[in-house]
Design a protein around this motif. Structure first.
Motif, PDB file in Angstrom:
ATOM      1  N   ALA A 298       0.832  -1.209   0.000  1.00 16.99           N
ATOM      2  CA  ALA A 298       0.000   0.000   0.000  1.00 16.99           C
ATOM      3  C   ALA A 298       0.863   1.254   0.000  1.00 16.99           C
ATOM      4  O   ALA A 298       0.543   2.253  -0.666  1.00 16.99           O
ATOM      5  N   ALA A 299       1.968   1.233   0.727  1.00 14.76           N
ATOM      6  CA  ALA A 299       2.875   2.389   0.754  1.00 14.76           C
ATOM      7  C   ALA A 299       3.417   2.675  -0.647  1.00 14.76           C
ATOM      8  O   ALA A 299       3.541   3.836  -1.059  1.00 14.76           O
ATOM      9  N   ALA A 300       3.723   1.615  -1.394  1.00 15.24           N
ATOM     10  CA  ALA A 300       4.225   1.787  -2.761  1.00 15.24           C
ATOM     11  C   ALA A 300       3.134   2.331  -3.678  1.00 15.24           C
ATOM     12  O   ALA A 300       3.384   3.234  -4.492  1.00 15.24           O
ATOM     13  N   LEU A 301       1.920   1.819  -3.553  1.00 14.81           N
ATOM     14  CA  LEU A 301       0.809   2.301  -4.377  1.00 14.81           C
ATOM     15  C   LEU A 301       0.508   3.770  -4.062  1.00 14.81           C
ATOM     16  O   LEU A 301       0.222   4.568  -4.963  1.00 14.81           O
ATOM     17  N   TRP A 302       0.575   4.118  -2.794  1.00 10.88           N
ATOM     18  CA  TRP A 302       0.379   5.516  -2.384  1.00 10.88           C
ATOM     19  C   TRP A 302       1.441   6.412  -3.005  1.00 10.88           C
ATOM     20  O   TRP A 302       1.152   7.516  -3.468  1.00 10.88           O
ATOM     21  N   THR A 303       2.674   5.933  -3.020  1.00 12.19           N
ATOM     22  CA  THR A 303       3.780   6.730  -3.548  1.00 12.19           C
ATOM     23  C   THR A 303       3.603   7.018  -5.040  1.00 12.19           C
ATOM     24  O   THR A 303       3.837   8.134  -5.501  1.00 12.19           O
ATOM     25  N   VAL A 304       3.161   6.017  -5.797  1.00  7.91           N
ATOM     26  CA  VAL A 304       3.013   6.185  -7.242  1.00  7.91           C
ATOM     27  C   VAL A 304       1.714   6.888  -7.605  1.00  7.91           C
ATOM     28  O   VAL A 304       1.680   7.816  -8.422  1.00  7.91           O
ATOM     29  N   GLN A 305       0.620   6.446  -6.985  1.00 12.12           N
ATOM     30  CA  GLN A 305      -0.710   6.873  -7.427  1.00 12.12           C
ATOM     31  C   GLN A 305      -1.386   7.871  -6.504  1.00 12.12           C
ATOM     32  O   GLN A 305      -2.387   8.483  -6.881  1.00 12.12           O
ATOM     33  N   GLY A 306      -0.881   8.013  -5.282  1.00 14.25           N
ATOM     34  CA  GLY A 306      -1.545   8.874  -4.315  1.00 14.25           C
ATOM     35  C   GLY A 306      -2.806   8.253  -3.743  1.00 14.25           C
ATOM     36  O   GLY A 306      -3.609   8.945  -3.098  1.00 14.25           O
ATOM     37  N   THR A 307      -2.997   6.952  -3.965  1.00 11.17           N
ATOM     38  CA  THR A 307      -4.169   6.258  -3.439  1.00 11.17           C
ATOM     39  C   THR A 307      -4.165   6.292  -1.913  1.00 11.17           C
ATOM     40  O   THR A 307      -3.137   5.999  -1.296  1.00 11.17           O
ATOM     41  N   PRO A 308      -5.268   6.658  -1.277  1.00 10.70           N
ATOM     42  CA  PRO A 308      -5.312   6.619   0.190  1.00 10.70           C
ATOM     43  C   PRO A 308      -4.855   5.256   0.707  1.00 10.70           C
ATOM     44  O   PRO A 308      -5.167   4.214   0.107  1.00 10.70           O
ATOM     45  N   LEU A 309      -4.117   5.264   1.793  1.00  8.45           N
ATOM     46  CA  LEU A 309      -3.485   4.032   2.268  1.00  8.45           C
ATOM     47  C   LEU A 309      -4.484   2.902   2.498  1.00  8.45           C
ATOM     48  O   LEU A 309      -4.234   1.754   2.109  1.00  8.45           O
ATOM     49  N   ALA A 310      -5.609   3.203   3.119  1.00  3.30           N
ATOM     50  CA  ALA A 310      -6.590   2.150   3.393  1.00  3.30           C
ATOM     51  C   ALA A 310      -7.160   1.582   2.094  1.00  3.30           C
ATOM     52  O   ALA A 310      -7.383   0.365   1.975  1.00  3.30           O
ATOM     53  N   ASP A 311      -7.384   2.439   1.094  1.00  2.00           N
ATOM     54  CA  ASP A 311      -7.874   1.963  -0.201  1.00  2.00           C
ATOM     55  C   ASP A 311      -6.804   1.143  -0.913  1.00  2.00           C
ATOM     56  O   ASP A 311      -7.110   0.156  -1.599  1.00  2.00           O
ATOM     57  N   ALA A 312      -5.555   1.550  -0.749  1.00  2.00           N
ATOM     58  CA  ALA A 312      -4.461   0.813  -1.361  1.00  2.00           C
ATOM     59  C   ALA A 312      -4.330  -0.582  -0.748  1.00  2.00           C
ATOM     60  O   ALA A 312      -3.995  -1.553  -1.440  1.00  2.00           O
TER      61      ALA A 312
END
Length: 340
Positions: A298-312
């Motif tokens: 999730a941390a990686a998805l947040w870094t690339v996409q800005g997806t909220p952590l819980a959604d990631a």
């Protein structure tokens, strides 16, 4: 040799070196122009004094000037890599997270090596999982195009480091090369998640990332429990690098929608045990390993996409539960073999 000896003398007097001094000293080591004694003395003296951001940058410049670049063809790729050195002996979280991230359709170009201070390095566990870690660059690019993931084995892309490897193995502590490894990905990805166990190192790593032209967004993470990953024991300290600036964040397990989970359930005694835990997790086994993989993916998805952590986390869980992560790993192993 005289250049390195002069640098050692300054370090032994507890004096910081300039960026160019370190760049030239490290260049001499990588080019075989420094003896074993001088190299060991430099690495030891720098470790004892403690590396500054300028010194790390100098080492990075010397290594990157000599590395074999890898054209990923992907402008939005990410690397998930830590420095190691937390002595926790955990399952290979960032490697497993990389597979999950790729299964979420975010390209991953992971840079790694054998274990330096831990029990299982990224290349060690991938080999146990059936991935040929020393594949030729052309095959790596083909796999990246097909699956959205590639592993760049450091010794293949950094030939100069082979000469200092025996010296590093004989030293009973991590060296500057452990710290700068994550900063020298041959693909120069635009996004990175870097795990660091020490607060002082985290700040210096972030300083180098902030001065790396290829970086669009990166995070340096450190668990307050000393884990060089996103932790679920308590808060994770985060340094966000974006636009050449550094800002501080704190992530808690609640931010991920995950319960506090102690890291004691992550321990392994080597690559085989780590690979087995990853396989079981991708097959649907619940527990602390799954939770930590989800958080770090999730941390990686947040870094690339800005997806909220819980959604990631939800996206990462779906990649596992649907079987996509396991299938990707299996196909990766098949494609990486020369005869495939």
């Amino acid at each position: 040799m005289e250049l390195v000896a002069t640098a050692v003398e300054r370090l032994a007097s507890n004096k910081h070196l300039g960026r160019e001094e370190v760049r030239d000293a490290v260049a001499a080591m990588l080019d075989g122009q420094a003896g074993d004694v001088e190299t060991a003395a430099f690495l030891t003296a720098l470790h004892i004094k403690g590396e500054t951001g300028e010194e790390l940058l100098g080492a990075v410049e010397a290594i990157r000037e000599r590395m074999i670049s890898f054209d990923s063809g992907r402008s939005g790729a990410i690397d998930t890599c830590g420095t190691g050195g937390d002595r926790a002996g955990t399952v290979n979280i960032s490697t497993a997270a990389a597979v999950v991230v790729a299964a979420c359709s975010v390209p991953v170009v992971k840079h790694g090596n054998r274990a330096a201070s831990g029990k299982s390095g990224s290349s060690d566990v991938l080999a146990e999982l059936g991935v040929a870690v020393e594949a030729e660059p052309a095959l790596l690019r083909s796999i990246l195009d097909d699956l959205g993931i590639a592993f760049l084995f450091a010794p293949r892309f950094h030939p100069g480091l082979r000469g200092v490897a025996p010296i590093r193995r004989r030293l009973p502590f991590r060296t500057v090369f452990n710290l700068v490894g994550p900063l020298c990905n041959p693909a120069s990805p635009a996004f990175q998640v870097v795990g660091v166990p020490r607060e002082s190192h985290a700040r210096r790593m972030a300083e180098v990332l902030a001065r790396t032209p290829s970086i669009q967004r990166a995070v340096v993470v450190r668990g307050v429990d000393g884990l060089d990953e996103v932790t679920l024991t308590g808060p994770t300290e985060v340094l966000l690098v974006e636009g050449g600036t550094i800002s501080e964040l704190t992530w808690t397990p609640a931010d991920f929608g995950l319960p506090e989970t102690h890291a004691r359930g992550l321990g392994v005694d080597g690559p085989a045990a780590s690979a087995a835990l990853i396989r079981r997790t991708f097959a649907g086994e619940d527990g602390p390993v799954r939770s930590y993989i989800l958080a770090n993916a999730a941390a990686a998805l947040w870094t690339v996409q800005g997806t909220p952590l819980a959604d990631a986390v939800v996206c990462a869980a779906e990649a596992i539960d649907s079987g996509r992560a396991a299938s990707l790993l299996e196909r990766w192993a098949e494609l990486s073999q020369p005869q495939a």
